[in-house]
Write a protein that holds these residues in place. Structure first.
Motif, PDB file in Angstrom:
ATOM      1  N   THR A   1       0.977   3.899  -3.147  1.00 55.02           N
ATOM      2  CA  THR A   1       0.624   5.347  -3.063  1.00 55.02           C
ATOM      3  C   THR A   1       1.804   6.334  -3.319  1.00 55.02           C
ATOM      4  O   THR A   1       1.559   7.213  -3.580  1.00 55.02           O
ATOM      5  CB  THR A   1       0.191   5.601  -1.139  1.00 55.02           C
ATOM      6  OG1 THR A   1      -0.698   4.698  -0.916  1.00 55.02           O
ATOM      7  CG2 THR A   1       0.079   6.991  -1.131  1.00 55.02           C
TER       8      THR A   1
ATOM      9  N   GLU B   1       0.787  -1.208   0.128  1.00 53.89           N
ATOM     10  CA  GLU B   1      -0.192   0.021  -0.037  1.00 53.89           C
ATOM     11  C   GLU B   1       1.024   1.387  -0.097  1.00 53.89           C
ATOM     12  O   GLU B   1       0.711   2.320  -0.902  1.00 53.89           O
ATOM     13  CB  GLU B   1      -0.882  -0.175   1.108  1.00 53.89           C
ATOM     14  CG  GLU B   1      -2.065  -1.111   1.202  1.00 53.89           C
ATOM     15  CD  GLU B   1      -2.977  -0.648   0.228  1.00 53.89           C
ATOM     16  OE1 GLU B   1      -3.306   0.513  -0.417  1.00 53.89           O
ATOM     17  OE2 GLU B   1      -3.431  -1.743  -0.638  1.00 53.89           O
TER      18      GLU B   1
ATOM     19  N   TRP C   1       1.769   6.531  -6.987  1.00 59.66           N
ATOM     20  CA  TRP C   1       0.589   7.443  -7.472  1.00 59.66           C
ATOM     21  C   TRP C   1       0.802   9.041  -7.100  1.00 59.66           C
ATOM     22  O   TRP C   1       0.545   9.788  -7.982  1.00 59.66           O
ATOM     23  CB  TRP C   1      -0.878   6.646  -6.938  1.00 59.66           C
ATOM     24  CG  TRP C   1      -1.982   7.727  -7.379  1.00 59.66           C
ATOM     25  CD1 TRP C   1      -2.701   8.462  -6.797  1.00 59.66           C
ATOM     26  CD2 TRP C   1      -2.482   7.426  -8.716  1.00 59.66           C
ATOM     27  NE1 TRP C   1      -3.783   8.784  -7.609  1.00 59.66           N
ATOM     28  CE2 TRP C   1      -3.583   8.314  -9.135  1.00 59.66           C
ATOM     29  CE3 TRP C   1      -1.836   6.616  -9.944  1.00 59.66           C
ATOM     30  CZ2 TRP C   1      -4.095   8.051 -10.202  1.00 59.66           C
ATOM     31  CZ3 TRP C   1      -2.641   6.697 -11.005  1.00 59.66           C
ATOM     32  CH2 TRP C   1      -3.686   7.531 -11.310  1.00 59.66           C
TER      33      TRP C   1
END
Length: 283
Positions: free
Chosen positions: A272, A268, A275
């Motif tokens: 993140t 995760e 992105w």
């Protein structure tokens, strides 16, 4: 040429070390190698390194006609290739080895048959147009345990991928390029991870997680456990003739659950970060 079999001194040294709960690379028995990701410029491209084992996974999507049996569902296919550069054991054009067949079957179970992807969300126009996802794996370096590395690369590539936004007007399907509308992430029910343990001929020797190439070749059996951070068991596969009591299997499942939670947080965080870096570039 196939690589030479481990010598007798190598075998004896490895077995003696494991009896003392020592591994040749300095890890503890239930410690994974260092994990690294590198995301490509296009969405859905991931390079995964587990120690020196390296696998590339890439996801592509195209519109196809659905099967008559499942008119409301998209489809997923998995294709893999072990490059000769991964190890001298693999040759281009040669029939797939037992390990290659096992890896392909396990990838299919973990990524496609575990319903990690919501196939109904891939439907565009019922009975006429659906998305077909193709996951391609390239195995570039075999330093042991290519299965876990490939499973991880595949699920992260699916999480990283974005499909084009589409609009349906009557029977017409309009695909919008990324410059017009932001691509859409896949609907993913859960994120399965695979953990492989190696067992050895001496039953007093404890199993090891994420075996190196030498450990894998000298093992008497392998146990692969695929599950997610929510403690949902997807696949349990045992290879080899070493008998395992149910208490030992339960212990390794519990270990895998804890590892899955840690891995989920790491994935995760990396997704993140990637992105956010892309968002900054767009701005």
């Amino acid at each position: 040429m196939r690589p030479p079999s481990p010598s007798i001194p190598e075998k004896e040294f490895l077995y003696a070390s494991l009896k003392e709960s020592l591994r040749l690379d300095g890890r503890s028995l239930l410690q994974q190698r260092k994990l690294e990701f590198r995301f490509g410029p296009e969405l859905g491209y991931v390079e995964c390194k587990l120690g020196k084992t390296m696998v590339i996974a890439q996801v592509d999507a195209k519109m196809v006609k659905p099967t008559p049996e499942r008119p409301f569902e998209g489809s997923i296919s998995i294709h893999s290739e072990i490059s000769p550069m991964a190890s001298s054991e693999y040759e281009a054009g040669r029939a797939a080895s037992e390990e290659e067949v096992m890896i392909n079957r396990m990838l299919d179970k973990v990524l496609r048959r575990s319903d990690a992807i919501d196939k109904e969300s891939l439907c565009i126009l019922a009975g006429h147009r659906v998305w077909h996802l193709r996951i391609t794996f390239h195995f570039l370096s075999d330093a042991g345990n290519m299965l876990d590395c490939a499973c991880l690369a595949g699920i992260v590539a699916l999480r990283h991928f974005r499909r084009p936004e589409v609009e349906v007007i009557g029977d017409e399907v309009i695909v919008h390029p990324p410059t017009e509308r932001a691509p859409v992430p896949l609907a993913i029910h859960h994120t399965p991870f695979c953990f492989t343990f190696a067992f050895f001929p001496d039953v007093t020797t404890s199993p090891v997680l994420d075996p190196s190439q030498l450990e894998q070749r000298l093992s008497a059996g392998l146990l692969s456990i695929a599950l997610n951070a929510q403690k949902e068991l997807c696949v349990l596969q045992k290879l080899g003739g070493v008998p395992l009591p149910h208490e030992e299997i339960i212990r390794l499942v519990d270990t895998s659950v804890q590892k899955a939670k840690e891995l989920h947080e790491f994935v995760e965080t990396r997704l993140t970060e990637d992105w956010m870096s892309r968002t900054v570039e767009v701005r």
